[in-house]
Design a protein around this motif. Structure first.
Motif, PDB file in Angstrom:
ATOM      1  N   ARG A  83       2.261   7.263  -6.458  1.00  0.00           N
ATOM      2  CA  ARG A  83       1.259   8.223  -6.930  1.00  0.00           C
ATOM      3  C   ARG A  83       1.590   9.649  -6.513  1.00  0.00           C
ATOM      4  O   ARG A  83       0.953  10.594  -6.957  1.00  0.00           O
ATOM      5  CB  ARG A  83      -0.116   7.850  -6.371  1.00  0.00           C
ATOM      6  N   MET A  84       2.549   9.797  -5.606  1.00  0.00           N
ATOM      7  CA  MET A  84       2.812  11.149  -5.102  1.00  0.00           C
ATOM      8  C   MET A  84       3.530  11.992  -6.154  1.00  0.00           C
ATOM      9  O   MET A  84       4.319  11.494  -6.941  1.00  0.00           O
ATOM     10  CB  MET A  84       3.664  11.070  -3.835  1.00  0.00           C
ATOM     11  N   ARG A  85       3.226  13.285  -6.099  1.00  0.00           N
ATOM     12  CA  ARG A  85       3.923  14.224  -6.957  1.00  0.00           C
ATOM     13  C   ARG A  85       5.370  14.305  -6.492  1.00  0.00           C
ATOM     14  O   ARG A  85       5.622  14.325  -5.297  1.00  0.00           O
ATOM     15  CB  ARG A  85       3.279  15.594  -6.810  1.00  0.00           C
ATOM     16  N   TYR A 128      12.694   9.488   4.060  1.00  0.00           N
ATOM     17  CA  TYR A 128      13.419  10.312   3.109  1.00  0.00           C
ATOM     18  C   TYR A 128      12.486  11.309   2.435  1.00  0.00           C
ATOM     19  O   TYR A 128      12.786  12.502   2.339  1.00  0.00           O
ATOM     20  CB  TYR A 128      14.088   9.411   2.062  1.00  0.00           C
ATOM     21  N   VAL A 129      11.336  10.821   2.012  1.00  0.00           N
ATOM     22  CA  VAL A 129      10.390  11.698   1.311  1.00  0.00           C
ATOM     23  C   VAL A 129       9.863  12.781   2.249  1.00  0.00           C
ATOM     24  O   VAL A 129       9.491  13.874   1.812  1.00  0.00           O
ATOM     25  CB  VAL A 129       9.233  10.847   0.745  1.00  0.00           C
ATOM     26  N   ALA A 130       9.845  12.500   3.544  1.00  0.00           N
ATOM     27  CA  ALA A 130       9.361  13.501   4.489  1.00  0.00           C
ATOM     28  C   ALA A 130      10.234  14.746   4.470  1.00  0.00           C
ATOM     29  O   ALA A 130       9.860  15.784   5.027  1.00  0.00           O
ATOM     30  CB  ALA A 130       9.318  12.916   5.899  1.00  0.00           C
ATOM     31  N   MET A 147       0.826  -1.210   0.000  1.00  0.00           N
ATOM     32  CA  MET A 147       0.000   0.000   0.000  1.00  0.00           C
ATOM     33  C   MET A 147       0.855   1.252   0.000  1.00  0.00           C
ATOM     34  O   MET A 147       0.575   2.219  -0.723  1.00  0.00           O
ATOM     35  CB  MET A 147      -0.926  -0.011   1.216  1.00  0.00           C
ATOM     36  N   VAL A 148       1.894   1.248   0.814  1.00  0.00           N
ATOM     37  CA  VAL A 148       2.729   2.456   0.890  1.00  0.00           C
ATOM     38  C   VAL A 148       3.453   2.683  -0.430  1.00  0.00           C
ATOM     39  O   VAL A 148       3.534   3.814  -0.920  1.00  0.00           O
ATOM     40  CB  VAL A 148       3.718   2.331   2.070  1.00  0.00           C
ATOM     41  N   ALA A 201      10.689  16.534   2.017  1.00  0.00           N
ATOM     42  CA  ALA A 201      10.147  17.530   1.093  1.00  0.00           C
ATOM     43  C   ALA A 201       9.528  18.678   1.891  1.00  0.00           C
ATOM     44  O   ALA A 201       9.178  18.521   3.061  1.00  0.00           O
ATOM     45  CB  ALA A 201       9.104  16.881   0.199  1.00  0.00           C
ATOM     46  N   LEU A 221       9.956   6.455   3.159  1.00  0.00           N
ATOM     47  CA  LEU A 221       8.992   7.404   3.725  1.00  0.00           C
ATOM     48  C   LEU A 221       9.712   8.511   4.492  1.00  0.00           C
ATOM     49  O   LEU A 221       9.369   9.698   4.367  1.00  0.00           O
ATOM     50  CB  LEU A 221       8.029   6.670   4.667  1.00  0.00           C
ATOM     51  N   PHE A 267       2.563   1.813  -3.394  1.00  0.00           N
ATOM     52  CA  PHE A 267       1.633   2.333  -4.394  1.00  0.00           C
ATOM     53  C   PHE A 267       1.346   3.809  -4.141  1.00  0.00           C
ATOM     54  O   PHE A 267       1.338   4.624  -5.068  1.00  0.00           O
ATOM     55  CB  PHE A 267       0.340   1.522  -4.362  1.00  0.00           C
ATOM     56  N   ALA A 268       1.140   4.139  -2.879  1.00  0.00           N
ATOM     57  CA  ALA A 268       0.844   5.541  -2.555  1.00  0.00           C
ATOM     58  C   ALA A 268       2.034   6.435  -2.877  1.00  0.00           C
ATOM     59  O   ALA A 268       1.871   7.546  -3.396  1.00  0.00           O
ATOM     60  CB  ALA A 268       0.468   5.653  -1.076  1.00  0.00           C
ATOM     61  N   LEU A 269       3.228   5.937  -2.598  1.00  0.00           N
ATOM     62  CA  LEU A 269       4.414   6.753  -2.878  1.00  0.00           C
ATOM     63  C   LEU A 269       4.554   6.986  -4.379  1.00  0.00           C
ATOM     64  O   LEU A 269       4.912   8.080  -4.830  1.00  0.00           O
ATOM     65  CB  LEU A 269       5.662   6.062  -2.339  1.00  0.00           C
TER      66      LEU A 269
END
Lengths: 142, 118, 489, 749
Positions: free
Chosen positions: D566-568, D682-684, D559-560, D686, D680, D562-564
């Motif tokens: 989809r993120m811009r 790492y992306v935080a 799930m994560v 942003a 996750l 897939f969600a990642l």
């Protein structure tokens, strides 16, 4: 481990840790420390005492069951929280009195003392609970 | 540094998960503790950890030094550490009880109610 | 209730169980029982006060400690929270009463732990702060850990090990997601986050949303995360199992509802995913139930299945659907608690969990048989009991939202629910006793709390009009969000 | 006047509630008194005959408006016809039940159940709200389940009750879906204001309604529940399986025909299923020798005829079907009671077990059986004959192939009825041991006489009830003149008598007929479902904790991820300094600890590695401005290590127990989970959404919280509620540990 050295060390170290813990509790509002850290240090003193002199002695040194420590600690915290209603408007509303020479004293300090008591009770509770049956010090173990 | 610490957090999680998937109860508990440590570090790292003065108000001032570390995540992590400690303490007692009562520390041999009617 | 600051009603449902737990620990052997029962009575009174205030005046909030928002921790009571707190107090009292009436000498920690559990549950329902939610989760979890293993029976211990391990993973995932969310939003206040992320969820917070969904999904027991649940709930003594069955998964569901109605509302993809998960949950759960041969295992799989209905309601995301989900939650808490209580009566009377070793309850103990029939029929969705309206709401919402397949699936699941209830009924209640050894009535006083809960499910059905009106209003408010955001400003 | 509508239902419910104590106290008088309630209701409904056709009575009360469930009651001619049937037959059946079951434990609950059932059934036919009708529909299902299985100690009774419940409940759920769909599609509040539908969703709605009608009215292939339901006490069969419950499906079709009649599925389905059912039921009846089974199977056949007629495309078809329903209720309830009385005096109800040379039945029983049987056989001038003549007339008038088919089926079914009537009325023999009481023989005799009188009076009855339903003169009458219908009636009579003469041959074929008519699909279907359920349960319920954890973690990773994806991609990143040497060393230290824990063979190594990780984390906190955190982490780590050592001291260390494949699987799951969290975090990095709230805490700590340690002020003041909860967690955990490991002597202190 040499029990004599351990016991001697514990005899002096444990009271020192207790004093240190009280100091950490007291100054916690203004410097690193506080109820948690103080409680953990005091709990460590109990653990040390237990390692050196056994769980029975530790329980005696605790002056009350871990359960009583925790119950009273929670009661203090709850009481401090409810005092907010008496002196303020809502739960945990802090009330302060400026004591000359000492500084401001308030319900958060009572709250922190409650935290301290619960942590002491919990740490000693875990230690005494997990103490293996029949493993008194002096009996040789790892 | 953010990237490096993301790696470390990921590694802690991976190590914890690897241990949790073992059969021995002790390793599972160590794994859970590692994951807990990882989660705490994740909060700290994600909310912008950097070398900074602590959030203490020096004497004479009425606010911490400029550029001080964010106090809120610290408070959250502190709470989480203590909660984690409490839960671990209980889990240890449970592990001990389980090993004594069931005579094994092998998680694959835990009984369930199925087929065990009295 | 004029003259009383209404905010007191937000705090009382937490202070009462906490005080009851603390005094229960301090109390001696003679006063323990009085403390426990007083705690339950006062808790119901507090919850009733909250419900009355919220339904009368609308959502309300209080900042603990008097600190301004969004910095202090808010307790927010909207219709959803107030309803859930109310029903929690009721089933908590029913379980507590059963324990105090049915056991000669309850474990001295039992009552304080049950109050601690209720504290955690009510805290989770009322808090408006994400980290505070984590703390309440831990409170209720650790209380459930201890309650689960309190009798130290081998099965309880084994179930406890699994349950603790899985829940600690869920907690770690929740904590991580929380930290990441804080890193993004710089705040923990749920209303504040909702305002900040408005209109931009899927793209910036998708990963966090997914992680939170998993963390709450584990606790809620949705597919495919529910594997821990069926082995855990049949293990502990009946009263404890009843309390768990009624309340624990619902807290996870509640968190999902809040998440998907307050914060992650602009992501149709997430709602679609939730719909599929909910559909899978109700199907797999009921199939699992149909295959079981033990009373409480059947009931445990039904929890999973019923959670699916609620999740479907949330995922459909229309006022009717969300309102129906709220009604379903209330209904399910009551019915599941009473089914587990009466299931405990059946297995204790018959001396076994296994269906093939039970029987003859109808003749030996007709009152117990009747008190099984009412919640069982309610669970199977038979009118005019509460379960019928709960299911009808979901089905109607599904058809109205052009998701007819979900409605049809829900109907089919209903048939299987009936089938597995029949399994219990035929084997344990109506069928002959094994070897002509009829079940022996155990603790007749245990039936009174069950009767009270049966009266509640009957009342929820017969008075479904006004109750559903309230739930519908709750659904509208949840979708609208304004009442919550205004109250928690 | 309209306010009487709910009162009758409530009165029946009240009578049901009173029944158990009353029947126990007054075994003879009690049932007779209770029968006054449905009797009075029947009289009241009869008195409404003249008005209702002109102006129906309506009464409303809201229940759950939000879901469209309200108590709208409407007494129109259709409802009135069924209300008369329900109450008019309910009263004698209650008396019969009291007499027939006198002295048995089930007497009181049976009487109570019959009255409750009458209430539900009355609600069903009076309901003008689709979903309220459904509520009553399900109530009839449940009450009939309870009544069928009254003697649950018999396994046959349980099986029959379960089968009946599962089949009718499945139909009920289809009905629920259909009715909700109907409300959603049309938006109509009441059935009487629902417009006619033709296509689109209407097909599915019609399908659901038909499924419900077919299951409830025991149509092929759902008829398999009805013969088994004869395990019920005879009074229950006399009521539920003749006049009341099985007619609910017919009622439903008649009620919704104006709304759904134009859907393409509707008429063909009714014709085919109804026709097949009529034939199968007739055959089964001829093969049977148990009196109640014969009657049950003729009921199946009769219900088939009714639905077949309802499917005929003719303006008068509904009226004719209703005529059949009324006639059938009258004679079939009487015949069931006759079967019960026969069993009483002959000691058996199975013709095969009766002595062919035994004594004849008491004359009064023979007369009753003969009168009711003649009505079933559609002999003139009984009501059965009038209804059958009308049915044939209408079927033939429908025109086309359907007419030929309909007439043929009605004729063949008629032959079966003649056969069955002869079997029931003429064959029973047995030594008359017991005398029949008035309460046992009176009710069927009364019904049989009504059937006789209603024949010549059928013109009046038809004009009052059938014509308004059909909206035209159905022309119910005893004499339709000489024509094809009369010819077919005579043909049926002849065929029936011929068949009766050759009954030995027919009965010899019984096993084959039974097998063909009920190949056991229902039980097989459920055994398939249960097998599927078992497979699913095994799949989702892994024994090992590891499997549970793996599923959870992989679901999270999926799930994560897939969600990642989809993120811009973030437009900007919060600046993060390059790591300096100390950072790298700390990171390596932490990584080393993690690796050490993974590779640890013994316990001590693992615990030590864990301690190293804790210390590394503490140092990291200390370096990044978190002294409180560092101290807490350090202390907790020390205590954790001590507790771990304590907990596992003295327990044997059994070494690694995983196979290579398991290790690889674990490693895969672990890397996936770790990678997910790392990504996750790492992306935080942003750009964040707002300024955040933490500055406030720093500036307010001293002036408002009187403390210089901001973290502590947050813990004990700003966010003290967290701390309160945390304290509870700690205390509960420690209390739990103490309770778990308390020595036996301390356990109860």
């Amino acid at each position: 481990m040499n029990t004599v050295i351990l016991r001697t060390a514990a005899r002096y170290l444990a009271p020192t840790l207790i004093i240190l813990s009280l100091w950490l509790l007291w100054r916690g509002h203004n410097a690193p420390g506080g109820g948690f850290i103080g409680g953990l240090v005091a709990g460590s003193a109990v653990v040390l005492h237990a390692i050196a002199f056994g769980p029975v002695a530790a329980r005696r040194a605790l002056r009350g069951s871990p359960r009583a420590w925790m119950a009273i600690g929670m009661a203090l915290a709850l009481g401090a929280a409810l005092l907010g209603f008496v002196f303020g408007e809502t739960l945990l509303d802090a009330a302060w009195v400026d004591v000359p020479g000492v500084g401001p004293l308030g319900t958060p300090l009572i709250f922190d003392v409650g935290v301290f008591a619960v942590v002491v009770g919990a740490v000693s509770g875990f230690t005494l609970a997990l103490w293996p049956e029949g493993a008194e010090p002096g009996a040789e173990e790892a | 540094m953010h990237g490096l610490m993301s790696l470390v957090v990921g590694a802690l999680f991976a190590a914890g998960v690897y241990l949790m998937l073992k059969r021995e109860i002790l390793h599972v508990l160590v794994g859970l503790t590692l994951v807990g440590n990882g989660a705490n570090l994740a909060i700290f790292v994600a909310s912008g950890a950097r070398v900074a003065p602590p959030p203490l108000v020096p004497d004479g001032l009425d606010a911490p030094l400029a550029g001080h570390a964010d106090p809120l995540p610290q408070a959250l992590i502190l709470t989480a550490i203590v909660i984690g400690f409490g839960v671990l303490g209980f889990a240890l007692a449970l592990a001990r009880r389980s090993t004594e009562t069931l005579g094994t520390d092998d998680l694959d041999r835990l009984p369930t109610t199925e087929g065990q009617g009295t | 209730m004029s003259g009383v600051d209404p905010h007191i009603w937000l705090i009382a449902p937490l202070v009462v169980p906490l005080a009851a737990a603390v005094f229960g620990l301090l109390a001696g052997r003679r006063t323990r029982r009085a403390v426990a029962l007083t705690g339950h009575v006062l808790h119901i009174a507090a919850a009733a006060g909250l419900l009355y205030t919220v339904l009368g005046d609308g959502a309300l909030a209080v900042r603990i400690g008097g600190w301004p928002g969004p910095f202090g921790i808010a307790l927010v009571g909207d219709s959803l929270s107030a309803l859930l707190v109310g029903v929690t107090a009721i089933v908590g009292a029913a379980a507590g009463l059963t324990s105090q009436l049915g056991e000669r000498l309850p474990h001295p920690l039992k009552a304080p732990l049950m109050h601690a559990l209720l504290l955690g549950v009510c805290g989770a329902f009322l808090t408006g702060d994400l980290f505070n939610l984590y703390v309440w989760f831990e409170v209720l979890l650790v209380a459930s850990f201890v309650l689960l293993t309190l009798d130290r029976a081998p099965l309880s211990i084994a179930a406890g090990v699994r349950y603790v391990a899985i829940n600690l993973v869920a907690s770690a995932l929740f904590l991580t997601a929380l930290g990441l969310l804080y890193a993004k939003a710089g705040t923990l206040d749920m209303a504040h986050i909702a305002r900040l992320v408005d209109g931009d969820t899927g793209h910036t917070l998708g990963g966090v949303a997914a992680l939170l969904t998993v963390a709450f999904g584990i606790k809620a027991g949705i597919f495919p995360l529910f594997g821990w649940l069926p082995p855990a709930y049949p293990a502990p003594p009946p009263v404890i199992a009843a309390l768990f069955a009624g309340l624990l998964t619902k807290v996870g569901v509640y968190a999902l509802i809040r998440l998907y109605t307050l914060i992650f509302v602009h992501d149709p993809w997430a709602h679609d995913l939730l719909l599929w998960l909910g559909a899978a949950t109700m199907t797999v759960g009921v199939l699992g139930a149909a295959a079981q041969v033990e009373v409480r295992r059947i009931l445990s799989f039904h929890i999973v299945s019923q959670i699916g209905y609620i999740v479907v309601g949330v995922a459909l995301y229309t006022p009717l659907a969300v309102g129906a989900a709220v009604f379903y939650l209330v209904h399910h808490i009551v019915v599941k608690t009473s089914l587990f209580l009466v299931g405990g009566v059946i297995t204790d009377a018959g001396g076994s969990e296994r269906l093939d070793r039970l029987g003859g309850l109808r003749l030996a103990w007709p009152a117990a048989a009747l008190l099984f029939a009412i919640p069982a029929l309610s669970l199977a969705g038979m009118p005019p009991l509460s379960g019928f309206f709960a299911k009808l709401g979901i089905i109607r919402a599904g058809i109205a939202a052009d998701a007819t397949w979900v409605a049809v699936l829900a109907l089919a699941v209903g048939l299987l629910t009936l089938y597995s209830m029949l399994k219990i009924a035929h084997a344990a209640v109506l069928g002959p006793a094994p070897d002509d050894a009829p079940p022996r009535p155990v603790g007749r006083a245990r039936l009174w709390p069950i009767a009270a809960l049966a009266a509640v499910t009957l009342a929820l059905g017969l008075a479904a009009g006004p109750v559903f009106e309230v739930c519908l209003a709750a659904g509208e408010a949840l979708i609208d969000r304004t009442p919550y955001l205004e109250a928690a400003r | 006047m309209a306010s009487w509508l709910p009162i009758w239902t409530v009165a029946l419910l009240a009578a049901a509630a009173l029944a158990v104590p009353l029947v126990r106290a007054l075994p003879r008088l009690g049932p007779c008194l209770l029968a006054l309630v449905p009797g009075a209701a029947a009289a009241w409904f009869g008195a409404q005959l003249p008005h209702v056709a002109v102006e129906p009575l309506a009464w409303s009360h809201p229940w759950v408006p939000a879901l469209g469930v309200d108590v709208h009651l409407l007494l129109d001619p259709l409802a009135l016809a069924f209300a008369l049937l329900i109450c008019g037959i309910g009263a004698p059946v209650v008396v019969f039940a009291g007499g027939y079951l006198r002295g048995k434990a089930v007497a009181a609950p049976t009487v109570a159940g019959l009255l409750a059932f009458a209430a539900a059934m009355l609600g069903l036919v009076l309901a003008d709200d689709a979903l309220f009708m459904f509520v009553c529909w399900e109530a009839t299902t449940i009450i009939s389940y309870l009544l069928v299985g009254l003697e649950y100690e018999k396994s046959s009774a349980r099986t029959a009750a379960r089968r009946a419940l599962l089949i009718t409940a499945a139909g009920g759920l289809a009905l629920l879906g259909a009715l909700v769909g109907l409300e959603v599609v049309t938006g109509a509040d009441t059935l009487s204001t629902t417009p006619a539908l033709a296509d689109g969703a209407a097909v599915f709605i019609a399908l659901g309604v038909l499924l419900a009608a077919f299951t409830k009215s025991a149509q092929v292939p759902f008829h398999v529940w009805l013969p088994g339901a004869m395990a019920a006490p005879t009074p229950v069969s006399a009521y539920l399986h003749s006049a009341a419950m099985v007619k609910a499906g017919v009622y439903l079709v008649l009620r919704l025909a104006p709304t759904l009649g134009e859907v393409w599925l509707w008429r063909p389905a009714l014709l085919i299923v109804g026709g097949a059912t009529a034939l199968v039921g007739g055959l089964l009846a001829m093969a049977a020798t148990d009196l109640k089974r014969i009657l049950a199977c003729t009921t199946v056949a009769a219900l088939g005829c009714m639905l077949l007629l309802a499917g005929v495309d003719h303006p008068l078809a509904l009226g004719a079907a209703l005529g059949l329903a009324l006639a059938h209720g009258l004679y079939k309830a009487g015949l069931f009671m006759v079967a019960g009385a026969t069993e009483k005096v002959a000691g058996s109800r199975d013709l095969a077990q009766m002595d062919p040379a035994g004594a004849r039945m008491p004359w009064i029983l023979a007369v009753t059986a003969g009168l009711a049987g003649l009505s079933m056989a559609a002999a003139p001038p009984f009501f059965g004959f009038a209804a059958k003549e009308t049915a044939l007339t209408v079927a033939l008038a429908g025109g086309g192939g359907a007419a030929v088919f309909g007439a043929l089926v009605l004729t063949l079914a008629g032959a079966a009825f003649v056969y069955a009537a002869l079997a029931v009325a003429r064959e029973p023999r047995g030594a008359s041991g017991k005398r029949l009481t008035v309460m046992v023989i009176g009710p069927p005799l009364l019904l049989a006489l009504v059937g006789l009188v209603a024949g010549p009076g059928s013109g009046l009855l038809g004009a009052a009830l059938l014509d308004p339903v059909a909206g035209a003169a159905v022309g119910l009458a005893v004499w339709h003149g000489v024509g094809v219908p009369l010819g077919l009636s005579l043909l049926a009579l002849a065929l029936g008598v011929v068949g009766w003469r050759r009954r030995a041959a027919v009965r010899a074929a019984a096993p084959r007929i039974d097998r063909a008519a009920d190949p056991g699909w229902h039980d097989r279907l459920w055994s398939h479902v249960v097998a599927l359920a078992g497979a699913v349960a095994r799949a989702v319920q892994p024994v090992a904790l590891r499997a549970n954890l793996s599923v959870i973690l992989l679901a999270a990773v999926g799930m994560v991820t897939f969600a990642l994806l989809r993120m811009r991609p973030p437009s900007a990143w919060v600046g993060s300094p390059m790591p300096d040497a100390i950072d790298v060393m700390l990171a390596l230290f932490l990584l080393g600890g993690a690796l050490g824990a993974v590779r640890a063979r013994g316990r001590l190594t693992a615990i030590g590695a864990l301690g190293a990780v804790g210390i590394g984390a503490a140092l990291f906190y200390l370096r990044h401005g978190a002294p409180d955190l560092a101290m807490t982490q350090l202390l907790v780590e020390v205590l954790t290590v001590v507790l771990l050592m304590l907990a596992f001291r003295g327990l044997p260390d059994l070494g690694p127990r995983r196979t290579g494949a398991e290790r690889r699987w674990s490693a895969g799951v672990a890397l996936a989970a770790g990678g997910m969290i790392g990504a996750l975090v790492y992306v935080a990095g942003a750009v964040d959404l707002g300024p955040g709230i933490s500055t406030w805490f720093s500036t307010q700590a001293l002036p408002e919280g009187y403390g210089r340690n901001v973290v502590n002020v947050i813990l004990v003041d700003f966010r003290a509620l967290d701390t309160l909860g945390e304290v509870v967690v700690l205390a509960v955990a420690a209390l739990g540990a103490l309770a778990l490991l308390a020595r036996r002597s301390e356990a109860q202190s």
